[in-house]
Enzyme design. Structure first.
Site, short mmCIF file in Angstrom:
data_model
loop_
_atom_site.label_atom_id
_atom_site.label_comp_id
_atom_site.label_asym_id
_atom_site.label_seq_id
_atom_site.Cartn_x
_atom_site.Cartn_y
_atom_site.Cartn_z
N LYS A 203 -22.38 -3.38 56.07
CA LYS A 203 -22.81 -2.32 56.99
C LYS A 203 -23.67 -2.92 58.11
CE LYS A 203 -25.55 1.89 56.64
NZ LYS A 203 -26.12 2.88 55.74
N GLU A 209 -26.29 -12.86 51.47
CA GLU A 209 -25.17 -13.27 50.61
C GLU A 209 -23.84 -13.20 51.36
OE1 GLU A 209 -27.53 -11.12 49.88
OE2 GLU A 209 -28.14 -11.22 47.77
N GLY A 263 -24.76 2.64 51.57
CA GLY A 263 -23.90 1.60 51.02
C GLY A 263 -23.20 2.02 49.74
N ARG A 264 -23.95 2.58 48.80
CA ARG A 264 -23.38 2.92 47.49
C ARG A 264 -22.48 4.15 47.55
NH1 ARG A 264 -28.63 3.39 48.00
NH2 ARG A 264 -29.80 5.26 47.55
N GLU A 349 -29.94 3.07 41.81
CA GLU A 349 -30.45 2.82 43.15
C GLU A 349 -30.82 4.16 43.82
OE1 GLU A 349 -28.42 -0.35 45.26
OE2 GLU A 349 -28.90 0.60 47.15
N HIS A 380 -17.44 -3.16 18.84
CA HIS A 380 -17.59 -4.38 18.04
C HIS A 380 -18.83 -5.15 18.45
CE1 HIS A 380 -13.58 -3.92 16.23
NE2 HIS A 380 -13.40 -3.23 17.36
N LYS A 508 -34.36 -8.50 49.72
CA LYS A 508 -33.80 -9.15 50.91
C LYS A 508 -34.90 -9.95 51.64
CE LYS A 508 -30.05 -5.79 51.57
NZ LYS A 508 -29.20 -5.02 52.47
#
Ligand code: G6Q
Length: 545
Positions: A203, A209, A263-264, A349, A380, A508
């Site tokens: 965005k 990253e 963003g999410r 978030e 399991h 960040k």
């Protein structure tokens, strides 16, 4: 939380204390129609919350709580495009991203739907041309798409492309998110530069990253094909058009979105381009249509039949009344294997907040810790703790009636496991039942006495089940939107801002400060003793082979 809502919360707590000793299984004894009364449908998705401790009285109080918290007004403000993200001064309108042509969504006096449809049309043309090979790389049609993004610019497309794996008929998709070089190198090893398209999804187009991975991908491509290949092999999914140009990506290869999309919540936007290329524009449209149907359901259904509201209230019951800290999401659907990770971001978030909309510290617990893995694998492993541990973990089970990929009786076994687990969690196993089983196995009395306590299951552990016909693009769109609105309802009740993420922003900033010290360009003076010690040890290890 608003004072009126607090009073109802207190009443709920009182009812809970009065119910002490009443078990979920007893609620079924008292009401043979409980399943019908404590389940609801959103389109083809059945939401069963009958295996929780909520009864008619507490459910009524939970509805009152939602009303007292101003849910109706807050939902209207959200859909009306008011500035509900107050700390960033933004409206929140990811719902507009799934609009159809006949809708209009007004933001600051302007209908944003034409712009949304404009970008979507460009995405459709681009995706269609990439899929057909009309848009190609230096070596011909693209065989591989690499989405480079992180957080909200990664988890949605990763989760959704995995969920719709049987629908893939486009190029292979890969996702690179971690700044750990292993992530991108592992992907670059498997693809041919001449036939690979990189989508840089960010965005802001500044995220460390993503920019690092994009630069590495660019250098790799240039080394193989030359500088002039960049334009053909990159596209950008971003709101920052100035920065995408500087990277070498032309405007007609840049697909924008808007600051009113968090963003999410952005998988419905240009960020979903990798999914559109993988499954094709028609299926992407079905995905949007599923979410759109939920938007309608959320706005128009009464609380009694409003699935996101019910999901949220069940969560409030568990978090604020029962005091449970975590919430497990357990898809009995292999293709939903990244759904818990996706919901972790969406929920934690959004609602991992301790300050309310007035700037005061909250007086109740807010978002739970969300976690999970697909069934039956989890059975399991960590189900031990869910069944017999000291923490009660409310869990969502998700299962399709039809398998995504039918083979033998796999699906019947999968479904049997899902239903068996929720039943076992509710009933548990009493010491009497355990002793009887051990007696039948012929064990001696002292052996039975020794083993029995270990084999007791306390039960009374709440679960909800989502049952849907099959995991289609439409159903996936519905499932995501159901959880989005659940998160919104809970945020509304807690009176917090579900749409900012200052905790993420801190990360960040911090990495930026430490980087010169890690690189040895600056000394670590003034950092904590531990950080100084770790940096010294790190440099010592780096200096040895
Ligand atoms: C999501 C968060 C966060 C964000 C990433 C990537 O709601 O804000 O996960 O999506 O930090 O940000 P960019 O898309 O700007 O690279």
């Amino acid at each position: 939380m608003k004072p009126a809502a607090h009073l109802i919360l207190d009443q709920l707590k009182k009812s809970h204390v009065e119910q002490e000793g009443l078990r979920i299984a007893d609620l079924f004894e008292q009401d043979s129609g409980r399943f019908d009364r404590f389940s609801a449908n959103c389109g083809d998705i059945l939401f069963d919350y009958s295996k929780t401790g909520i009864d008619a009285e507490t459910r009524g109080l939970l509805f009152e709580l939602a009303a007292a918290a101003g849910l109706n007004e807050k939902r209207k403000a959200l859909f009306d495009g008011e500035i509900v993200n107050v700390t960033e001064g933004r409206a929140v309108q990811h719902m507009a991203l799934r609009s159809s042509v006949d809708q209009s969504v007004m933001l600051e006096g302007e209908d944003v739907v034409p712009a949304v449809l404009g970008v979507r049309d460009r995405m459709v043309r681009f995706a269609t041309d990439v899929r057909s090979g009309r848009i190609a790389g230096k070596g011909g049609a693209f065989t591989d798409i690499v989405n480079i993004g992180i957080g909200g610019s990664d988890l949605g497309p990763v989760m959704a492309t995995a969920a719709l794996a049987p629908d893939h008929d486009g190029p292979r998709t890969h996702f690179v998110s971690n700044v750990d070089g292993a992530d991108i190198l592992d992907v670059l090893k498997r693809v041919d530069p001449a036939k690979t398209l990189f989508l840089v999804a960010s965005k802001t187009f500044t995220t460390q990253e993503t920019m690092t991975n994009a630069a590495t991908a660019r250098a790799w491509l240039v080394a193989a094909l030359g500088e002039d290949a960049v334009g053909d092999h990159f596209a950008a999914l971003s709101t920052a058009l100035d920065k995408t140009g500087a990277f070498g990506i032309a405007d007609d290869r840049t697909f924008g979105f808007w600051d009113w999309v968090g963003g999410r919540y952005s998988v419905w936007s240009a960020i979903g381009l990798s999914l559109m290329i993988a499954v094709g524009p028609e299926k992407f449209e079905r995905f949007l249509a599923g979410a759109r149907a939920v938007d309608e359901h959320f706005q128009t259904s009464q609380m009694e039949s409003n699935v996101p509201v019910l999901m949220a209230l069940v969560g409030i019951w568990h978090r604020n009344i029962c005091g449970y800290d975590t919430h497990a999401v357990l898809p009995y659907d292999q293709h939903l294997h990244r759904f818990p990770a996706y919901l972790q971001q969406l929920d934690m978030e959004s609602n991992g907040k301790r300050i309310d909309l007035n700037g005061d510290e909250v007086s109740t617990a807010t978002g739970p810790i969300v976690w999970g893995e697909p069934g039956t694998n989890g059975q399991h492993a960590f189900y031990q703790l869910i069944h017999q541990g000291t923490s009660v973990i409310p869990a969502d089970f998700l299962i399709a009636a039809h398998p995504a990929e039918p083979v033998g009786d796999h699906h019947e076994k999968l479904a049997a496991n899902a239903f068996a687990q929720t039943e076992a969690l509710m009933f548990g196993k009493t010491v009497k039942q355990v002793e009887e089983t051990l007696r039948e196995q012929g064990l001696a009395a002292d052996e039975i006495a020794r083993l029995a306590p270990h084999k007791v299951f306390p039960g009374n552990r709440p679960t909800c089940t989502f049952l849907y016909p099959r995991l289609t693009p439409f159903i996936l769109g519905q499932l995501i939107a159901l959880y989005e609105h659940k998160v919104f309802v809970q945020g509304a009740i807690w009176n917090i801002n579900s749409f900012d993420q200052w905790g993420v922003e801190l990360g960040k900033e911090l990495a930026g400060e430490l980087l010169p010290m890690v690189k040895g360009e600056k000394d670590a003076e003034g950092r904590s003793g531990s950080t100084q010690g770790l940096l010294a040890a790190y440099h010592a290890m780096r200096n040895t082979a």
